[in-house]
Design a protein around this motif. Sequence first.
Motif, PDB file in Angstrom:
ATOM      1  N   VAL A  80       0.856  -1.188   0.000  1.00 14.67           N
ATOM      2  CA  VAL A  80       0.000   0.000   0.000  1.00 14.67           C
ATOM      3  C   VAL A  80       0.890   1.236   0.000  1.00 14.67           C
ATOM      4  O   VAL A  80       1.882   1.305   0.733  1.00 14.67           O
ATOM      5  N   TRP A  81       0.514   2.219  -0.824  1.00 17.86           N
ATOM      6  CA  TRP A  81       1.248   3.492  -0.853  1.00 17.86           C
ATOM      7  C   TRP A  81       0.236   4.606  -0.612  1.00 17.86           C
ATOM      8  O   TRP A  81      -0.702   4.793  -1.385  1.00 17.86           O
ATOM      9  N   VAL A  82       0.415   5.343   0.484  1.00 16.74           N
ATOM     10  CA  VAL A  82      -0.486   6.430   0.855  1.00 16.74           C
ATOM     11  C   VAL A  82       0.271   7.750   0.742  1.00 16.74           C
ATOM     12  O   VAL A  82       1.366   7.893   1.285  1.00 16.74           O
ATOM     13  N   HIS A  83      -0.326   8.709   0.049  1.00 17.44           N
ATOM     14  CA  HIS A  83       0.306  10.029  -0.094  1.00 17.44           C
ATOM     15  C   HIS A  83      -0.601  11.082   0.517  1.00 17.44           C
ATOM     16  O   HIS A  83      -1.714  11.319   0.038  1.00 17.44           O
ATOM     17  N   ILE A 132      -3.295   5.250  -2.462  1.00 18.97           N
ATOM     18  CA  ILE A 132      -4.341   6.097  -1.903  1.00 18.97           C
ATOM     19  C   ILE A 132      -3.798   7.518  -1.791  1.00 18.97           C
ATOM     20  O   ILE A 132      -2.774   7.752  -1.149  1.00 18.97           O
ATOM     21  N   LEU A 133      -4.487   8.453  -2.422  1.00 18.56           N
ATOM     22  CA  LEU A 133      -4.106   9.855  -2.371  1.00 18.56           C
ATOM     23  C   LEU A 133      -5.143  10.638  -1.576  1.00 18.56           C
ATOM     24  O   LEU A 133      -6.322  10.291  -1.564  1.00 18.56           O
ATOM     25  N   ILE A 215      -9.118   6.210   4.781  1.00 18.66           N
ATOM     26  CA  ILE A 215      -7.941   5.745   4.045  1.00 18.66           C
ATOM     27  C   ILE A 215      -7.702   4.275   4.301  1.00 18.66           C
ATOM     28  O   ILE A 215      -7.491   3.482   3.368  1.00 18.66           O
ATOM     29  N   VAL A 216      -7.731   3.874   5.559  1.00 18.82           N
ATOM     30  CA  VAL A 216      -7.512   2.467   5.899  1.00 18.82           C
ATOM     31  C   VAL A 216      -8.590   1.600   5.274  1.00 18.82           C
ATOM     32  O   VAL A 216      -8.319   0.495   4.780  1.00 18.82           O
ATOM     33  N   CYS A 218     -10.048   2.010   2.529  1.00 18.68           N
ATOM     34  CA  CYS A 218      -9.803   1.848   1.091  1.00 18.68           C
ATOM     35  C   CYS A 218      -8.881   0.661   0.796  1.00 18.68           C
ATOM     36  O   CYS A 218      -8.885   0.141  -0.325  1.00 18.68           O
ATOM     37  N   VAL A 219      -8.103   0.245   1.759  1.00 24.99           N
ATOM     38  CA  VAL A 219      -7.252  -0.926   1.557  1.00 24.99           C
ATOM     39  C   VAL A 219      -8.113  -2.186   1.505  1.00 24.99           C
ATOM     40  O   VAL A 219      -7.899  -3.071   0.675  1.00 24.99           O
ATOM     41  N   ASP A 220      -9.097  -2.253   2.394  1.00 19.46           N
ATOM     42  CA  ASP A 220      -9.974  -3.423   2.437  1.00 19.46           C
ATOM     43  C   ASP A 220     -11.088  -3.354   1.405  1.00 19.46           C
ATOM     44  O   ASP A 220     -11.503  -4.378   0.852  1.00 19.46           O
ATOM     45  N   ARG A 221     -11.577  -2.137   1.133  1.00 25.78           N
ATOM     46  CA  ARG A 221     -12.661  -1.953   0.171  1.00 25.78           C
ATOM     47  C   ARG A 221     -12.289  -0.803  -0.764  1.00 25.78           C
ATOM     48  O   ARG A 221     -12.768   0.321  -0.603  1.00 25.78           O
TER      49      ARG A 221
END
Length: 309
Positions: A80-83, A132-133, A215-216, A218-221
């Motif tokens: 996962v890459w979050v900006h 995820i931005l 944000i979190v 979005c990783v699962d859904r």
Amino acid sequence: MSRVVVIVGASSGIGRATARAFAERGDRLVLAARAATTLAEVRAECAEAEVLTVPTDVTEPDALGTLAGAAVERFGRIDVWVHTAAVMAYGRFDELPEQVFDQVVRTDLLGAAASVRVALRHFRVAGAGTVILTGSVLGHITAPYMSAYVTSKWGLQGLVRAVQQELRDRPAIRLCLVNPGSVDTPVYQQAANYLGRVGRPPAPIARPQRVARAIVDCVDRPRREVSVGRLNVVLRAGFTVLPGVYDVLVGPLMRAAGLSGRPVAAHDGSVFAPNPAGEAVHGGHLPDLRQLVFGPVGAVGAALRRRLG
């Protein structure tokens, strides 16, 4: 199974809250921001997780490539890459120094684009991954005195849509955009200011933890776009359906709700260099709920004690 999560902009506000949220899940973290001292504080706050900190300035050439290399060297992969990295500037467009405007766009738009580019190159090799931005409701509407930030967020909206179209043949690689409204973070105090009045988030104001949860999630859904803010839909509708009315109202509303009465001399804020002393999860724009609840109770108790001698 724990994931390897890179968070760019982890030293303050939404990014810092997001680091804590992923740490609570037991994910392994790679935290990046400009200030090494603040990253050390965030690492201590995420003590339940395995954490690598990498001081990173997203405006420096290949800084994000170096960050990705450090993540892979330490953990073997990136899932996962979050900006979340962003800076802000207040001022009328023609009075805002050109270099300040350019640096905001360089950080908020080009820095995010660099994150997407680096992350996708890794995910295409791996065959899967989530980017995820953090955008803003200001990627769909406009507000005066924030031209550099608005320009960046509108550009980010277009970039995300175009890249999502390009990823239709790679369904295991997801690009998500989380668009908050007003959030209680220090970015407003940290902003460059050439307007003469300190900025603030207009109500209603969300807590950064609420954005971090989105944000979190979005990783699962994974979803293409997520809006966080009760008035976002209303603002977007007014901007689109009644543009004339919107333009008449937005200036007075911005001056009343988006700017405080506190005067401030012109300054560059944290646009060009970090200010570790001003970095935190919260910006202090929401009332202390303990004071709201216990303050009146304490006052009543003190009055009773006085009456009882």
